[in-house]
Design an enzyme around this catalytic site. Sequence first.
Site, PDB file in Angstrom:
ATOM      1  N   HIS A 120     -49.580 -45.888  56.650  1.00  0.00           N
ATOM      2  CA  HIS A 120     -49.527 -44.684  56.763  1.00  0.00           C
ATOM      3  C   HIS A 120     -50.827 -44.082  57.236  1.00  0.00           C
ATOM      4  O   HIS A 120     -51.205 -43.222  56.316  1.00  0.00           O
ATOM      5  CB  HIS A 120     -48.999 -44.113  55.575  1.00  0.00           C
ATOM      6  CG  HIS A 120     -47.445 -44.321  55.277  1.00  0.00           C
ATOM      7  ND1 HIS A 120     -46.979 -44.348  54.118  1.00  0.00           N
ATOM      8  CD2 HIS A 120     -46.504 -44.280  56.154  1.00  0.00           C
ATOM      9  CE1 HIS A 120     -45.623 -44.402  54.337  1.00  0.00           C
ATOM     10  NE2 HIS A 120     -45.180 -44.536  55.656  1.00  0.00           N
ATOM     11  N   HIS A 136     -45.695 -52.165  53.961  1.00  0.00           N
ATOM     12  CA  HIS A 136     -44.689 -51.911  52.789  1.00  0.00           C
ATOM     13  C   HIS A 136     -43.716 -52.689  52.682  1.00  0.00           C
ATOM     14  O   HIS A 136     -42.919 -52.653  51.988  1.00  0.00           O
ATOM     15  CB  HIS A 136     -44.174 -50.378  53.213  1.00  0.00           C
ATOM     16  CG  HIS A 136     -45.298 -49.492  53.608  1.00  0.00           C
ATOM     17  ND1 HIS A 136     -45.602 -48.784  54.819  1.00  0.00           N
ATOM     18  CD2 HIS A 136     -45.955 -48.761  52.653  1.00  0.00           C
ATOM     19  CE1 HIS A 136     -46.719 -48.079  54.609  1.00  0.00           C
ATOM     20  NE2 HIS A 136     -46.930 -47.954  53.362  1.00  0.00           N
ATOM     21  N   HIS A 154     -39.774 -43.578  50.510  1.00  0.00           N
ATOM     22  CA  HIS A 154     -40.882 -44.219  50.854  1.00  0.00           C
ATOM     23  C   HIS A 154     -40.365 -45.675  51.182  1.00  0.00           C
ATOM     24  O   HIS A 154     -39.462 -46.518  50.798  1.00  0.00           O
ATOM     25  CB  HIS A 154     -41.706 -44.405  49.739  1.00  0.00           C
ATOM     26  CG  HIS A 154     -43.043 -45.003  50.214  1.00  0.00           C
ATOM     27  ND1 HIS A 154     -43.356 -46.463  50.427  1.00  0.00           N
ATOM     28  CD2 HIS A 154     -44.319 -44.345  50.193  1.00  0.00           C
ATOM     29  CE1 HIS A 154     -44.722 -46.482  50.754  1.00  0.00           C
ATOM     30  NE2 HIS A 154     -45.510 -45.202  50.632  1.00  0.00           N
ATOM     31  N   SER A 156     -54.765 -46.068  52.640  1.00  0.00           N
ATOM     32  CA  SER A 156     -54.355 -46.603  53.803  1.00  0.00           C
ATOM     33  C   SER A 156     -55.467 -45.870  54.769  1.00  0.00           C
ATOM     34  O   SER A 156     -54.956 -45.728  56.025  1.00  0.00           O
ATOM     35  CB  SER A 156     -53.073 -46.300  54.116  1.00  0.00           C
ATOM     36  OG  SER A 156     -52.594 -45.288  53.929  1.00  0.00           O
ATOM     37  N   GLU A 216     -41.528 -48.593  51.292  1.00  0.00           N
ATOM     38  CA  GLU A 216     -41.951 -49.696  50.212  1.00  0.00           C
ATOM     39  C   GLU A 216     -40.732 -49.866  49.341  1.00  0.00           C
ATOM     40  O   GLU A 216     -40.241 -50.781  48.817  1.00  0.00           O
ATOM     41  CB  GLU A 216     -43.312 -49.402  49.548  1.00  0.00           C
ATOM     42  CG  GLU A 216     -43.312 -50.530  48.431  1.00  0.00           C
ATOM     43  CD  GLU A 216     -44.514 -50.193  47.429  1.00  0.00           C
ATOM     44  OE1 GLU A 216     -44.544 -50.377  46.277  1.00  0.00           O
ATOM     45  OE2 GLU A 216     -45.624 -49.713  47.952  1.00  0.00           O
ATOM     46  N   CYS A 225     -47.919 -56.264  52.116  1.00  0.00           N
ATOM     47  CA  CYS A 225     -48.700 -56.443  50.780  1.00  0.00           C
ATOM     48  C   CYS A 225     -48.585 -57.377  49.712  1.00  0.00           C
ATOM     49  O   CYS A 225     -47.337 -57.245  49.395  1.00  0.00           O
ATOM     50  CB  CYS A 225     -49.011 -55.012  50.380  1.00  0.00           C
ATOM     51  SG  CYS A 225     -50.127 -54.795  48.724  1.00  0.00           S
TER      52      CYS A 225
END
Length: 689
Positions: A40, A73, A123, A262, A125, A95
């Site tokens: 992001h 994400h 979001h 980020s 993620e 990640c």
Amino acid sequence: MMEIKVAECCGFCYGVKRAVNMAQEAAGHIRGGTLGPLIHNPQLIGELAQQGIACKESLDQFSFGDTVIFRSHGVGPETYAEAEQKGLQILDATCPNVRLAQKKAAQAAADGYFPVIVGEKNHPEVKSILKWAGKNAICVECIKDISDIPQQERYGVIIQTTFELQKFEDILQAMQEQRPGEYRVERTICLATAQRQKAAVKLASESDAVVVIGGRNSANTRHLFELVQEHCSKAYHIETAGELRSNMFRDCHKIGITEGASTPDRLIKEAIIAMENMDFESMLNESMEVEVYPGKIVNGTVIQLDKDGIYVSFGYRHDGLITYAEWNPAVDPEELMATVKPGDEVEAKVIPGSTKSDFVRLSKVKAERDAAWKNVPELAEGEKRPTTVKVLRIIKNKAKNIVGLGVAVEGVEGFMPASHVELRRVEDFTPYLGQELQAEIIEVDLEKKRIVVSRRDLLKAEKEAKAKAWREQREAQIAARKEARAAAEEAAYNSVEEGQVVPGKVVKVAEFGLFVEVGEGLVGLVHNTELSWDRNVKAADVAKEGDEVTVLVKKIDRENKRVALSIKATLEDPWKVEAGQFHIGDIVEAEVVRFLPFGAIVKLSDKVEGLVHISEIAQERIAKPDDALELGQIVKAEVIKMDLDSKKIGLSISKVKRDAEKAEYRSYIGKKNASLTQDLSEQLENLEK
């Protein structure tokens, strides 16, 4: 002298750095790009695009053999399968912390725990973790979302890696209170995130002003900014150094800088250089002029109108332009041109699209909306506020799917989710446009200018109230009918008496008798034994349903609600009718039909039989009836006893014989008496006696 201090922990975290390195190393060697923004940060995404790593929104934008880079994400398992099916090469930049959270969620579901993901619902993620957790998983973003969690025995709680730790602890505590059960809590918050949040709080408490650098679409950067705001009154969220202004730091001596996980480190360096090179005195003088930036509310004066809109002077070196749609979209431009005059005062909001070399784009509508938001009261946690809303428009997402309705509420525009419009699924929302609806405000976020309304609980309450009213009405009707039946039954019981002969109607024919209604609501039973004097007669032989019959009320049992009836009792006994032709003293001819130990049964007619006692069969003593009689023998007997109620007739064969002998002796005595001797005459008289 201004002191600039950088937070101890800030910038790229391990997962972001890993994803960026993977993408940069692949640049120039692969054909393809990332599926969605790698991280992001708009600046870095633009740099990657220049290096040949484009950001694509769908797998359909990739060609066979291309390399797709999965962003930090993460994605769901179905995305891996789809990429392989399309023949794409996968470069997985997820990640490691996110991947761990995905595995924890999948394992919780596999072990029988109901997965609850604590994090931001929109979001990427969180969306990826939900995919791994299975179709039953749910996301909780705040305490009020707990009400959407179904009651379960076991819960598996997984946290968004960039979520605020204290906020998570508050949600977890509330969840355990509202949804008791067995809990498996996976604290998957990234260590780097926790360290950056802690460092940001420390920096904010020591600074006069704090600048948070990072993408506005970055969750961890937003969380940093929210934490900093709580500890420092002057907090600014920027994406690049170009957004810095000297008046941000007026009367400030200590300035802190931090950035999201980020955000590239170079952006901090650029910000420090920009701040160190500021000519504060000249910039301060410059700042005395009206500062213009998107979102600022300005007061101006109308100076001109033309086909493009209404021009406004508001003390800035460039005039402002308000299009007619931004002045009042409900009124025709020609009408506005006739009613709005130069010199009119107006409050407007600076909107995106303005440049320093052109007119500043302004909006009267948005300024009025912002002003209206000041009058919207906040909503306490767990509180709901009743209201009336008017449906303005249908809201769709990027995929053109309807997600809800835009509604006018408390002077602003609010949002009603599609699932909160009715209790059932709505296919066509068009009929709701322009309607006024009763609803409840369930969420107010004044900072984000977000207000959410719902009709669901109101409709549930209305449905339950209608159901309750229907049940009460039904119970009242049943009670009334029951009371009416009881009254009618009581009246029916009072209308008849035992021993009374009454008319009735056959309501049912059964194997054991007839059910006959003898009064309104009063039904009695004529048992098979009470149908006829003929014991072989069955109920179906006597009457059918609907036939009128005459019955005798034999017995009324109010306690057990039973009435015994008789048809037989209303009929003359055929035995008595036929037996009535016989009288005591009659001499009859009878047929011997059977023997009993104490006598013989003789048949007098088709329906009437009598008994000749063993002592009345012969003049001499006999041991048993068949010593003197035979079955089928016709004998003469005299009726010596009649009991019609008991249906008994007694006869004597021997008396008939004695009477015949006496008659013969009398006749003989009368004829011969003169010639007989005195002794013989006396003997005959004694014999007669």
